[in-house]
Design a protein around this motif. Structure first.
Motif, PDB file in Angstrom:
ATOM      1  N   LEU A   1      -5.540  14.560  -2.219  1.00 32.71           N
ATOM      2  CA  LEU A   1      -4.347  14.683  -1.032  1.00 32.71           C
ATOM      3  C   LEU A   1      -3.428  13.622  -1.413  1.00 32.71           C
ATOM      4  CD1 LEU A   1      -3.298  16.232   1.303  1.00 32.71           C
ATOM      5  CD2 LEU A   1      -4.407  14.661   2.823  1.00 32.71           C
ATOM      6  N   GLY A   2      -2.400  13.975  -2.440  1.00 34.92           N
ATOM      7  CA  GLY A   2      -1.323  13.211  -2.890  1.00 34.92           C
ATOM      8  C   GLY A   2      -2.315  12.282  -3.647  1.00 34.92           C
ATOM      9  N   ARG A   3      -1.962  10.902  -3.542  1.00 37.15           N
ATOM     10  CA  ARG A   3      -2.713   9.806  -4.406  1.00 37.15           C
ATOM     11  C   ARG A   3      -4.101   9.649  -4.283  1.00 37.15           C
ATOM     12  NH1 ARG A   3      -0.616   3.480  -4.154  1.00 37.15           N
ATOM     13  NH2 ARG A   3      -1.443   2.710  -6.006  1.00 37.15           N
ATOM     14  N   ALA A   4      -4.407  10.112  -2.732  1.00 35.17           N
ATOM     15  CA  ALA A   4      -5.839   9.751  -2.319  1.00 35.17           C
ATOM     16  C   ALA A   4      -7.076  10.814  -3.083  1.00 35.17           C
ATOM     17  CB  ALA A   4      -5.818   9.705  -0.908  1.00 35.17           C
TER      18      ALA A   4
ATOM     19  N   PRO B   1      -8.804   2.188 -11.337  1.00 34.88           N
ATOM     20  CA  PRO B   1      -8.528   2.265 -10.015  1.00 34.88           C
ATOM     21  C   PRO B   1      -8.634   3.770  -9.061  1.00 34.88           C
ATOM     22  CG  PRO B   1      -6.794   1.015 -11.028  1.00 34.88           C
ATOM     23  CD  PRO B   1      -7.693   1.790 -11.862  1.00 34.88           C
ATOM     24  N   ALA B   2      -9.419   3.737  -8.212  1.00 34.02           N
ATOM     25  CA  ALA B   2      -9.273   4.891  -7.357  1.00 34.02           C
ATOM     26  C   ALA B   2      -8.776   4.617  -5.923  1.00 34.02           C
ATOM     27  CB  ALA B   2     -10.719   5.524  -7.410  1.00 34.02           C
ATOM     28  N   PHE B   3      -8.194   5.436  -5.153  1.00 37.77           N
ATOM     29  CA  PHE B   3      -7.701   5.293  -3.957  1.00 37.77           C
ATOM     30  C   PHE B   3      -8.592   6.482  -2.969  1.00 37.77           C
ATOM     31  CE2 PHE B   3      -4.702   3.692  -6.627  1.00 37.77           C
ATOM     32  CZ  PHE B   3      -4.420   2.351  -6.134  1.00 37.77           C
ATOM     33  N   LEU B   4      -9.457   5.861  -2.311  1.00 38.02           N
ATOM     34  CA  LEU B   4     -10.233   6.607  -1.855  1.00 38.02           C
ATOM     35  C   LEU B   4     -10.417   6.685  -0.317  1.00 38.02           C
ATOM     36  CD1 LEU B   4     -13.496   5.550  -3.808  1.00 38.02           C
ATOM     37  CD2 LEU B   4     -11.820   7.576  -4.145  1.00 38.02           C
ATOM     38  N   VAL B   5     -10.779   7.848   0.593  1.00 42.67           N
ATOM     39  CA  VAL B   5     -10.843   8.109   1.945  1.00 42.67           C
ATOM     40  C   VAL B   5     -12.086   8.633   2.189  1.00 42.67           C
ATOM     41  CG1 VAL B   5     -10.188   8.941   3.981  1.00 42.67           C
ATOM     42  CG2 VAL B   5      -8.349   8.490   2.351  1.00 42.67           C
TER      43      VAL B   5
ATOM     44  N   ARG C   1     -12.141  -2.797  -8.839  1.00 42.69           N
ATOM     45  CA  ARG C   1     -11.652  -2.199  -9.940  1.00 42.69           C
ATOM     46  C   ARG C   1      -9.868  -1.938  -9.489  1.00 42.69           C
ATOM     47  NH1 ARG C   1     -13.679  -1.264 -14.563  1.00 42.69           N
ATOM     48  NH2 ARG C   1     -12.822   0.851 -14.682  1.00 42.69           N
ATOM     49  N   GLU C   2      -9.644  -2.865  -8.401  1.00 42.28           N
ATOM     50  CA  GLU C   2      -8.050  -2.741  -8.003  1.00 42.28           C
ATOM     51  C   GLU C   2      -7.776  -1.430  -7.432  1.00 42.28           C
ATOM     52  OE1 GLU C   2      -5.338  -4.306 -11.234  1.00 42.28           O
ATOM     53  OE2 GLU C   2      -6.879  -6.040 -11.496  1.00 42.28           O
ATOM     54  N   GLY C   3      -8.644  -0.738  -6.743  1.00 41.29           N
ATOM     55  CA  GLY C   3      -8.464   0.381  -6.027  1.00 41.29           C
ATOM     56  C   GLY C   3      -8.503   0.196  -4.579  1.00 41.29           C
ATOM     57  N   ASP C   4      -8.825   0.849  -3.565  1.00 41.23           N
ATOM     58  CA  ASP C   4      -8.940   0.889  -2.225  1.00 41.23           C
ATOM     59  C   ASP C   4      -9.860   2.009  -1.648  1.00 41.23           C
ATOM     60  OD1 ASP C   4      -8.567  -0.434   0.180  1.00 41.23           O
ATOM     61  OD2 ASP C   4      -6.579   0.294   0.521  1.00 41.23           O
ATOM     62  N   LEU C   5     -10.357   1.414  -0.379  1.00 44.90           N
ATOM     63  CA  LEU C   5     -11.343   2.586   0.220  1.00 44.90           C
ATOM     64  C   LEU C   5     -10.868   2.332   1.594  1.00 44.90           C
ATOM     65  CD1 LEU C   5     -14.825   3.184  -0.575  1.00 44.90           C
ATOM     66  CD2 LEU C   5     -14.173   2.658   1.914  1.00 44.90           C
ATOM     67  N   LYS C   6     -10.700   3.644   2.435  1.00 50.42           N
ATOM     68  CA  LYS C   6     -10.641   3.586   3.576  1.00 50.42           C
ATOM     69  C   LYS C   6     -11.465   4.337   4.405  1.00 50.42           C
ATOM     70  CE  LYS C   6      -5.798   2.232   2.821  1.00 50.42           C
ATOM     71  NZ  LYS C   6      -4.311   2.637   2.855  1.00 50.42           N
TER      72      LYS C   6
ATOM     73  N   GLU D   1      -1.912   9.409   3.779  1.00 47.81           N
ATOM     74  CA  GLU D   1      -0.663   9.146   3.738  1.00 47.81           C
ATOM     75  C   GLU D   1       0.016   7.506   3.762  1.00 47.81           C
ATOM     76  OE1 GLU D   1       0.547  11.165   7.203  1.00 47.81           O
ATOM     77  OE2 GLU D   1       0.896  13.264   6.043  1.00 47.81           O
ATOM     78  N   SER D   2      -1.156   6.747   4.310  1.00 46.74           N
ATOM     79  CA  SER D   2      -0.942   5.258   4.160  1.00 46.74           C
ATOM     80  C   SER D   2      -0.859   4.912   2.738  1.00 46.74           C
ATOM     81  CB  SER D   2      -2.104   4.562   4.991  1.00 46.74           C
ATOM     82  OG  SER D   2      -3.269   4.675   4.284  1.00 46.74           O
ATOM     83  N   TYR D   3      -1.614   5.674   1.902  1.00 48.46           N
ATOM     84  CA  TYR D   3      -1.597   5.168   0.331  1.00 48.46           C
ATOM     85  C   TYR D   3       0.036   5.567  -0.080  1.00 48.46           C
ATOM     86  CZ  TYR D   3      -6.471   4.203  -0.065  1.00 48.46           C
ATOM     87  OH  TYR D   3      -7.928   3.899  -0.038  1.00 48.46           O
ATOM     88  N   GLN D   4       0.431   6.584   0.544  1.00 49.58           N
ATOM     89  CA  GLN D   4       1.865   7.040   0.118  1.00 49.58           C
ATOM     90  C   GLN D   4       2.872   5.751   0.395  1.00 49.58           C
ATOM     91  OE1 GLN D   4       1.271   9.115  -2.135  1.00 49.58           O
ATOM     92  NE2 GLN D   4      -0.447  10.407  -0.893  1.00 49.58           N
ATOM     93  N   ALA D   5       2.664   5.455   1.508  1.00 45.91           N
ATOM     94  CA  ALA D   5       3.384   4.275   2.098  1.00 45.91           C
ATOM     95  C   ALA D   5       3.308   3.050   1.462  1.00 45.91           C
ATOM     96  CB  ALA D   5       3.284   4.142   3.540  1.00 45.91           C
TER      97      ALA D   5
END
Length: 113
Positions: free
Chosen positions: A8-11, A40-44, A71-76, A108-112
């Motif tokens: 979903l978008g970047r996530a 890096p991965a941006f995970l939810v 790995r300079e990513g993020d997990l929410k 959407e918080s990753y897009q912002a």
């Protein structure tokens, strides 16, 4: 535990279903490790279908967060039931994780950012 994924978008959204116990914890950690292997991965993690979490499950979530951020990513997290929210508050993990009501809000918080 079942893992279903979609983007979903970047996530990258991963829906967790079932029990997050000792057996599932190992699976989750291996899955997350493979997702960040190439960078890096941006995970939810959508936890709306999680029916049970024990201490090994909570530990696995913390380990996954460390793996992803190394790995300079993020997990929410998203979709925590009232009972699971209480567990996160009692263990103070709500201070460690960004928690959203829905996967869409988390994505959407990753897009912002």
């Amino acid at each position: 535990m079942d893992f279903n994924e979609y983007r979903l978008g970047r996530a990258q959204i991963m829906i967790l279903e079932g029990r997050l116990d000792n057996e599932a914890s190992l699976e989750l950690k291996l899955k997350i490790k493979s997702m960040v292997q190439d960078g890096p991965a941006f995970l939810v993690l959508d936890m709306s279908a999680v029916t049970f979490v024990d201490s090994s499950g909570l530990g696995a979530l913390v380990a996954c967060l460390r793996t992803v951020t190394a790995r300079e990513g993020d997990l929410k997290l998203s979709g925590l039931s009232p009972q699971l929210k209480s567990v996160f508050e009692l263990t103070r993990l709500h201070r460690l994780f960004e928690i959203y009501a829905t996967s869409r809000e988390a994505a959407e918080s990753y897009q912002a950012g």
